[in-house]
Structure formats: C-alpha cells, structure tokens
Design a protein around this motif. Structure first.
Motif, short mmCIF file in Angstrom:
data_model
loop_
_atom_site.label_atom_id
_atom_site.label_comp_id
_atom_site.label_asym_id
_atom_site.label_seq_id
_atom_site.Cartn_x
_atom_site.Cartn_y
_atom_site.Cartn_z
N ASN A 211 7.45 -4.59 -2.02
CA ASN A 211 6.08 -3.98 -1.93
C ASN A 211 5.94 -2.80 -1.30
O ASN A 211 5.28 -1.95 -1.94
CB ASN A 211 5.13 -5.11 -1.37
CG ASN A 211 4.55 -6.27 -2.29
OD1 ASN A 211 5.36 -6.31 -3.49
ND2 ASN A 211 3.81 -6.95 -1.80
N THR A 385 1.88 -13.12 0.39
CA THR A 385 2.24 -12.12 -0.59
C THR A 385 3.21 -10.78 0.24
O THR A 385 3.12 -9.87 -0.42
CB THR A 385 1.18 -11.47 -1.26
OG1 THR A 385 0.48 -10.67 -0.61
CG2 THR A 385 0.46 -12.58 -2.06
N CYS A 389 -1.09 -6.72 -2.16
CA CYS A 389 -0.75 -6.70 -3.58
C CYS A 389 -1.63 -5.99 -4.47
O CYS A 389 -1.05 -5.93 -5.58
CB CYS A 389 -0.55 -8.17 -3.96
SG CYS A 389 -1.73 -9.39 -3.72
N THR A 390 -2.74 -5.94 -4.24
CA THR A 390 -3.73 -5.12 -4.97
C THR A 390 -4.08 -3.82 -4.29
O THR A 390 -4.40 -3.92 -2.96
CB THR A 390 -4.75 -5.75 -5.72
OG1 THR A 390 -5.70 -5.79 -4.81
CG2 THR A 390 -4.38 -7.13 -6.24
N PRO A 405 -3.39 -4.50 -9.47
CA PRO A 405 -2.24 -4.98 -8.81
C PRO A 405 -1.21 -3.72 -8.59
O PRO A 405 -1.14 -2.85 -9.65
CB PRO A 405 -1.55 -5.98 -9.75
CG PRO A 405 -2.88 -6.23 -10.84
CD PRO A 405 -3.56 -5.11 -10.63
N VAL A 409 3.47 -6.79 -9.68
CA VAL A 409 2.43 -7.87 -9.44
C VAL A 409 1.76 -8.44 -10.43
O VAL A 409 1.20 -7.60 -11.11
CB VAL A 409 1.61 -7.57 -8.12
CG1 VAL A 409 0.76 -8.75 -7.68
CG2 VAL A 409 2.37 -7.14 -6.75
N VAL A 421 -1.46 -15.24 -7.87
CA VAL A 421 -0.62 -13.94 -7.57
C VAL A 421 0.97 -14.33 -7.80
O VAL A 421 1.38 -15.29 -7.09
CB VAL A 421 -0.82 -13.45 -6.21
CG1 VAL A 421 0.23 -12.25 -6.14
CG2 VAL A 421 -2.20 -13.08 -5.94
N SER A 423 4.22 -12.34 -7.31
CA SER A 423 4.70 -11.02 -6.88
C SER A 423 6.15 -11.21 -6.41
O SER A 423 6.45 -12.39 -5.80
CB SER A 423 3.85 -10.73 -5.81
OG SER A 423 4.52 -9.69 -4.95
N ASN A 426 5.92 -12.43 -2.89
CA ASN A 426 5.58 -13.99 -2.66
C ASN A 426 6.70 -14.82 -1.72
O ASN A 426 7.76 -14.55 -1.63
CB ASN A 426 5.61 -14.68 -4.14
CG ASN A 426 4.21 -14.52 -4.56
OD1 ASN A 426 3.50 -13.85 -4.24
ND2 ASN A 426 3.83 -15.43 -5.61
#
Lengths: 662, 263
Positions: A211, A385, A389-390, A405, A409, A421, A423, A426
């Motif tokens: 991420n 997450t 994530c967004t 996102p 994601v 979600v 991702s 995760n």
C-alpha cells in the motif's frame, strides 16, 4: 497488480541506507536542540540494537513491545526486531495497567521497550502477573538509578551487547535480514476496539509495503518531504508513515521534544506531510477560535471577514462554479493578511499533504482547512487494511467522501450497506482469535463494519459504523456521528454523544471544552471551582443552548435530517476518558459502553424530568478509582421549523428562562 | 535538644539564634540541625518566624546573638551571594523572577555563582566564555527537561500563570546545583493538582540530585507526606521537632494550631 518482489522492511532499510546514507533520516529535539541522524546512522543504530536483542536470545518470531513517546530509539527498537525476524507489538503510551496486561499477555511479548521511569514502573507492576516478560529496556535513565533488577537494561547497554555479540557472530545481522520473506509477520497491531477487547491485527511485511508503494506513487512524495511523528507509535497510521513510508520514499521523520512541545516543534520543522485523526484537526481549530476571541477587535473583524470570503470561495470551488473577480481579489488579499499567517501559526505553512484518517471529520471543519489553503484530504483505512486504502487525489477533492480506492484495492458495498474491502494490504487474521477472523475476513473481502455508499464518480462515502446508524420511531435515518461532528464544530463542545435509535427524537450528551468555556467564563466574570462545577452552571447551559440551536438550524437545512434535530441535551460533569473506557485511545466513542454506563442519563433524556442524579466511577492513570456524584441538569431545545426566524429570538429567550429556572 | 555525636550527618547547625526587628523578637533562641539528604519541613502559625529562619540561613538577615554553621563554615555574618556560592539556593514566598526575561534566562541566572569567565570573553562568545556558555546551557536544559517545561523555554516569565512561575523559580534554585535548597512556601496558592506536581519534584530532587531540602509549607497533607522531619515554630520559638508521626500527636502543636480552651 503490482508486487513488491521479495521486499521486506529490513531490506528496504538496507537499500535506502545504501542509496542516501548521508541524508537525514530522523530528527528528535533533545534539550532544546534538534538532533539529526542520517540513514547510515539509522541503520547502524538498528544493527547494534538488533544484535543486542539476538545476544539476549531473541529468535525469529519472538515479540517486542514498545511503549513510550515517539523517539528514534522507539522506532529503531521496532525495526531492529524486524531485522532479526521478530515481530513488533507497539503499545499505547497512556494505556493503563489493565489494558497493557491484556495485550502483553495475549501477544506473549518477551521484550518490552519502556521509554522512561513512568513506563518501566507500569511494566514492572505487571511482571509478576505476566511471566513471559523477560527483559525491560529503557532509554531515559532519570529516576531509574536505584532499579537494580538484572532484567532492566538500558537501550545503549543492549547496543554494547550487540557489538560484543558481533565479534563472535560476524555477518549475523545481514544474514538474518536476508532471511526475511515478504509473507513473514512484521507487526501485531492491537486495535483500539470500539466494541470489545482489543484484537491483535496480524500484518506481514508485504501487507504494509504494498500500500505504501502504491500510495507514494500516486501522491508523489519526495525524499525532501518532512513528516511530523507525534501520534502514538501504537497507531498503525504512525507506523505506516514514520517507518514504512519513510523507508519507501526516504523522507525525514521528526519527533518532538515532549508531548507538550509538539505544536512549537511542528512550527520549527514545517512538515510537508501530516496525518492526524479528526480529533487533532478539531482541537487545532478550537485553539484558533479561542485565540481569536481574545484578539483585539480589528484582528477579530479581519479574521471574520476573510474567513467568510474563504468559505464563499471554497463553496463555489466545491460546486465547480466561476468565482467573481471581486471575490477573487478579496481572497488574494486574505491570503496575505489572514490565511498565510494562520497556516504559519498552525505550523502548516509548508504543508503539501494533510490527511484526516480514522473517523469521519465534520464537513464544516474539513472545509475550514481547505478554505484557508491547507490541502487537507480525507482518507479511509483501518488497521486491518494496513492503513490507507482510499484517498482523495489532488484534483478530485469532495466535501463528503473519503475518495477513491488506491490502485489494487477493491471496494464494494454489501446488501446491508456495509463497506467491503479487498486489498493486498488486507491483514492475515486476528492473533489467536480465529472466530473473529472468520467473521471479518470472508472470501478475501474485509467486512469493515462501516456503513457507506459509492457515489457516481466512484468515491466512497462513509456514513457511520453499521451498528450505529440509527432510525427514529418516525422512520428518519441518521448517522449519530454526523450530528456529533456538527456539534463539535463549536469551540465550546469537545465531545458529544447523540442518541435516538427507536426513539421519538434525538438527544445528546455533551462534553464542554474546558479551555474555551473556561476562557469564556473568565471574560464573563463567572467564577467556578472545577470542571464539574463549570459544566453545570446555568450560564454554560445557555451558551451550549445557542450552539445546539445552530446545529438544529443546519440540520433543518438538510431535508432528510429535518426530524433529527436535537430536542434535549445535558452537559456531562466529567470528560469522556480512555482510562474509563468511554472512548478509545484514538478518541473514538465506545457507544455500547457509554449507553450502558450512562443508562440513567439516557433514561433522563427521554423522560420529562429536568435533571438526573448520577454516580460515576473515575479511573486515574495509575489505575486508582474514585466515585463522583453529581446532579446533572437536562435542557430542552426547540426544533427549528419553516418561518421560524422571527420566532427564534423569543424561543431563545424562553430557553434561557427555562434553564435559569432549573 | 538532641546531642548528635556523629556530626557527619549534619549539614546545617543552627545554634541558639536570636533575631529582632526593632522591638519584635522574630526568632528567640532557635536551636536545630538540618541533616544531610533529608527533607525538613518548618511549620507554624503566621508570624512564627519561619521565613526569618530561612532568611537567616540564607544570609538575608544576621542573628545576634547566635551562630549558623554550614559544612563546618560559619555563615553567621556572610552576605547572601557568598552563601549562595557555598551551595545554598532558595525560592521566595512571593515569586521573585525577572518578569521580562525568558524562562531560560531566568533559570540560567541560577548558575550565576558558577560562571567563571569574564565580561569580555562572554561578550565575544569566545574561548572560555563559549565553553562556559555551552556547559551552563546544558545544565539548565537538564533542569528544564526534568521540570517538564520545555514548551515555555522562550516565554517571558511575566506572561506565565502563577503555578508555572513557581516552577520556574524552583528550576532557578535547582540550576545552582545546591547542596541545600530552601523553599519558602513552594505550593502557596496552588491547586491540588499543581501541589501534587510540585511535591513529586521535591521528592525527586532529593532522589535525583541528592539535594537536602528545608521547606516551609502550610498544607499539612503535603508536609506529612513529603518530609522526614518537622520543626514547629510559634512566636519565634521552637515548640516541637520530630517525625511527622510524632508531630501529629504532639499536644503543644495541636494547641498552637487549633487553640486551647484557655485562649
């Protein structure tokens, strides 16, 4: 989907230290002077400490907990643990014994990094009960000179042990760092838990790195960026930026001298990246409003004029409309006279990216910051997450959403309105809690427990926690958090809890902001002895009445919330406090617990009475408890209806009379 | 009077001191010792002579007759600055700070007696002057960190609330690294929370720096909690001396504080 091939957090550190070894990695203010450490010094400190841990017998998979304020040593200890294959379990520094006991016992941490005497004392008190604790490591020796237990060691002593260890085990550090795999567990982050006992979220190196990589690319962070790291190290958001993102991008992390110097230290650093939960944004705004109340009249007038101008400009911008030339001129003038100095005062003069994360930020507060030129954006993410994530891209900022996102994601809304979600970030499950894992992670989709919608542009809008979205008896649906945020926009209201599920109308419990209300009382010549005393003054009830009224007017303006106006409120005699388990360490309301604890008050709010007698238990940081007794007043508020403007004045007078008679 | 044979434990000997202001006998034949490393509280009703006692040790007023001995040196007729250079620091009942100067500068003043370099090398920030400046600044910063007042380092003390001013004054006294610290009502006018805060610093000061402390305080709760020994004065005379427990049960002290039926 992009992969972080073979990368781990230690390997990333080795890489950045190789590439830009001379550049400043982390700073800490110490005895009035900023102390800087370059990336090669960072690595060297991590290496020595990691070897020291190895010499004390830390094996791959073993756990180390850190507890203390943000400091280079705190981060080094965590990263060092990861380098030799261990797992970091950060703790909240203000947690009380009972909470610590649970997390340390549950995670089985053998090594505890406890910054100073205060923290060492807390851990020592637990050592009897939690036999897994083997070694306690401190940095600040103040007050510890008579602690001669062999298992209490200084950070620097462990680094010395590391150097000795290296003589017999050359290349050990490099070998262990190389052994790590992306799928190894890096962090067990205990969620603050708004509902029950904290749960340990298990995150791997891959979870955390992927991420960060994606987000840093879209947001375009540079190695010249400066991050201010002052939020609890146990919070995933801090780890994500202070460690992962910093390694990813190579920017500088700055630790304040002490919790109470954060603001002035921030001003000195001029960070370019800031990540804070709504509570911080609210409190900065409150302190500005407070300062303005004390300012001379010309400053007050100027502030008001230009803040209004900024709000109008920002409204037009959000609606994508043209801004008239006269407004543009005023706005440019305001930039010189008000907005620029204001940003500088807040320590945000150099901000490029400011984020609010962790809970919904009231749209009024959000718009305030954007209107004065702080690039504040709402992002959405959970510990589960691996943080964000967004996010809102720079050219797609919307008032009520948390953005789109991050690439890779997937977001969808379940039939029940819950946000799901999927991702690469995760998590892999809750530590030693397969049942909770099975309930949360279903077919790779994380059930967030948040209720939300996706708008036509694919932006996610979070409404509230699924279980919190309430419906009045007449069918009006509302998100308590939304109304609470409106209340919290007032400088006089610190916290509020809104009720109404299944009831005829909405009511609220309010915490006053002692600083602003105290200041107000001083100007009014109103004497008081304590928080509890001030909170129950009829004049304070009047003051809050006006604020609640304002919220009702703004709720009236939103057609579907017209019936959700606040009809009764009371002011609590004590602040909601994480030590009493009423809010989490990151200041989220624990509604279920509050509803239970204050059931008498809620009953009072939904009866005809004008007061409730209450006895509450208060927990001090040391764990002592004390009972506080109080008689709390309850005040009625008239709702706002069409053609009510002329009536408003008389209603207010009536309201005043009402509270005064109590 | 206790006859302590082992004199190594004694830091200050106050021998039968008398101080009069005009016709008023402020102190009338006080004999007492302050032992090394102890926290000694001096209590008594208003006008009992507590501040005068501290003033006498500190060199502000001089007993006649009587003698005060500190580490074997006779302080009786010494000037206050000379006394300070021997390692005795104090705070005042009414805060006595330089209001226009920053907290940092005020605390640095506490090290005045330790600054050895001259006017010119200081003015030019050169040689010994520079070395001294750095050394003293570090010592001051240790005190600032210890008192947890980093956030007001640059604030003029006049702009600070009363409780913080008292803390700064304590900091100034500590910056002198005194062997004996005289505190004249360090908690007067403070809230309960602030009192607890200061009490903790007093206990820590002894533990951390090994400072001997003699304090005047009216709050009995605090006195009983922090002090090892208590001396009770009334109308310039010592009416009791002992551990908090002994003082608590002393009939004369109870009478002095609560009055007797006869009065």
């Amino acid at each position: 989907m992009e992969k972080v091939s073979g990368e781990t957090i230690p390997k990333l550190l080795l890489k950045i230290a190789r590439e830009q070894g001379e550049k400043v990695a982390i700073r800490e203010k110490k005895r009035g002077i900023w102390q800087s450490y370059s990336w090669s010094e960072y690595l060297e400190n991590v290496r020595k400490f990691a070897l020291g841990l190895a010499s004390l017998g830390l094996q791959r998979g073993d756990r180390l907990s850190v507890i203390g304020d943000n400091s280079p040593q705190g981060y080094w200890a965590q990263v060092a643990t990861l380098c030799v294959g261990g797992v970091s379990v950060p703790l909240y520094q203000d947690a009380i014994e009972k909470e610590l006991e649970y997390v340390i016992e549950h995670s089985g941490a053998q090594f505890i990094f406890a910054e100073d005497q205060e923290q060492v004392d807390k851990i020592l008190a637990l050592k009897e009960k939690v036999p897994t604790i083997e070694t306690i490591i401190y940095v600040d020796p103040t007050g510890l000179r008579y602690y001669n237990q062999p298992y209490i060691k200084s950070f620097f002593r462990i680094q010395e042990l590391g150097l000795e260890f290296e003589k017999n085990h050359p290349g050990y550090f490099e070998k262990e760092a190389e052994k790590g795999r992306p799928e190894d567990v890096a962090l067990i982050s205990y969620t603050s838990g708004t509902t029950a006992k904290p749960k340990g979220v298990v995150l791997t190196h891959e979870n955390l790195l992927i991420n960060a990589k994606l987000l840093s690319q879209v947001e375009g962070y540079r190695d010249s960026d400066r991050f201010m790291s002052y939020l609890p190290m146990a919070w995933i958001g801090d780890f994500f930026y202070s460690v992962i993102m910093s390694f990813q991008v190579g920017f500088t992390v700055n630790c304040p001298e002490a919790a109470w110097t954060t603001w002035s230290d921030t001003r000195q650093i001029g960070p370019t990246v800031v990540l804070s939960p709504p509570r911080i944004w609210e409190s900065i705004l409150t302190s500005i409003q407070l300062k303005m109340q004390d300012a001379v009249w010309i400053k007050r007038r100027m502030y008001k004029l230009f803040i209004d101008v900024a709000a109008r400009v920002s409204n037009l911008q959000f609606e994508h409309q043209a801004i008239p030339i006269w407004l543009r001129t005023l706005h440019a003038l305001g930039e010189v006279l008000v907005y620029g100095p204001l940003r500088d005062y807040m320590g945000m003069g150099k901000i490029l990216y400011a984020y609010s994360v962790g809970a919904a930020l009231g749209p009024e507060i959000y718009q305030y910051y954007r209107s004065i030129g702080v690039n504040l954006k709402q992002v959405y993410g959970l510990t589960e997450t691996s943080a964000i994530c967004t996010f809102q891209p720079d050219d797609e900022v919307k008032l009520n959403t948390v953005g789109i996102p991050v690439s890779g994601v997937g977001i969808k809304i379940s039939e029940g309105g819950e946000v799901l979600v999927k991702s690469p970030g995760n998590f892999h499950g809750y530590y030693k809690n397969p049942q909770a894992t099975a309930e949360t992670l279903i077919d790779e989709w994380l059930h967030t427990g948040d209720s939300g919608i996706l708008d036509k542009d694919g932006h996610l809008k979070i409404i509230d926690r699924v279980q919190d979205v309430s419906t009045l008896a007449n069918g009006t649906t509302f998100a308590p958090q939304y109304i609470e945020n409106k209340l919290k926009f007032s400088p006089y209201i610190k916290e509020s809890v809104v009720f109404g599920q299944g009831m005829d109308h909405v009511t609220s419990m309010i915490n006053i902001e002692i600083e602003s209300v105290g200041n107000w009382a001083e100007r009014k010549g109103l004497g008081y002895t304590s928080y509890a005393d001030l909170s129950q003054k009829p004049q304070v009830y009047d003051l809050i009445y006006d604020e609640v009224r304002k919220v009702n007017v703004s709720l009236f303006a939103e057609e579907d919330l017209r019936d959700a106006q606040i009809r009764r409120y009371l002011i609590l005699h004590k602040e909601l406090d994480p030590d009493d388990a009423e809010i989490t360490r990151m200041r989220k309301l624990r509604r279920g617990f509050i509803a239970q604890k204050y059931s008498d008050l809620i009953e009072g709010l939904y009866s005809d009475g004008d007061g409730v007698y209450l006895e509450t238990k208060v927990t001090y940081e040391g764990g002592r408890t004390k009972n506080i007794k109080a008689l709390l007043k309850i005040c009625d508020v008239d709702s706002y209806t069409v053609g009510d403007d002329e009536k408003a004045a008389s209603l207010k007078a009536k309201g005043n009379e009402h509270t005064r008679t109590q | 009077m206790s006859m302590n044979v082992d004199r190594d434990h004694i830091l200050v000997e106050v021998e039968d001191i008398h101080i009069t202001f005009g016709g008023l006998k402020a102190l009338n034949g006080i004999c007492m010792n302050i032992n090394k490393g102890e926290i000694l509280a001096t209590i008594g009703p208003n006008g009992a002579g507590k501040t005068t006692l501290i003033n006498a040790i500190n060199g502000v007023c001089h007993p006649n007759p009587g003698r005060i001995v500190f580490e074997g040196k006779d302080l009786t007729n010494m000037r206050p600055h000379h006394v300070a250079s021997l390692g005795i620091a104090r705070t005042f009942q009414n805060v006595a700070l330089f209001k226009g100067m920053s907290v940092l500068d005020n605390i640095t003043m506490g090290r005045h007696s330790k600054i050895k370099s001259g006017f010119f090398s200081q003015g030019l920030y050169w040689g010994l002057g520079q070395k001294m400046e750095i050394e003293h600044r570090e010592a001051v910063e240790i005190v600032i960190e210890w008192l947890e007042i980093q956030n007001i380092r640059e604030t003029p003390t006049g702009a600070l609330p009363y409780g913080l001013q008292k803390k700064v004054e304590l900091g100034r006294a500590l910056a002198a690294e005194p062997k004996l610290l005289l505190l004249d009502e360090p908690m007067a006018g403070m809230s309960l929370e602030e009192k607890e805060d200061i009490a903790r610093f007093i206990l820590d000061a002894r533990e951390e720096f090994g400072t001997t402390i003699c304090l005047i305080e009216h709050d009995m709760g605090v006195v009983m909690d922090v002090s090892n020994r208590i001396v009770v004065l009334e109308f310039g005379e010592k009416i009791a001396e002992g551990t908090p427990e002994e003082i608590r049960n002393n009939q004369r002290v109870i009478n002095a504080y609560l009055g007797t039926d006869g009065h």
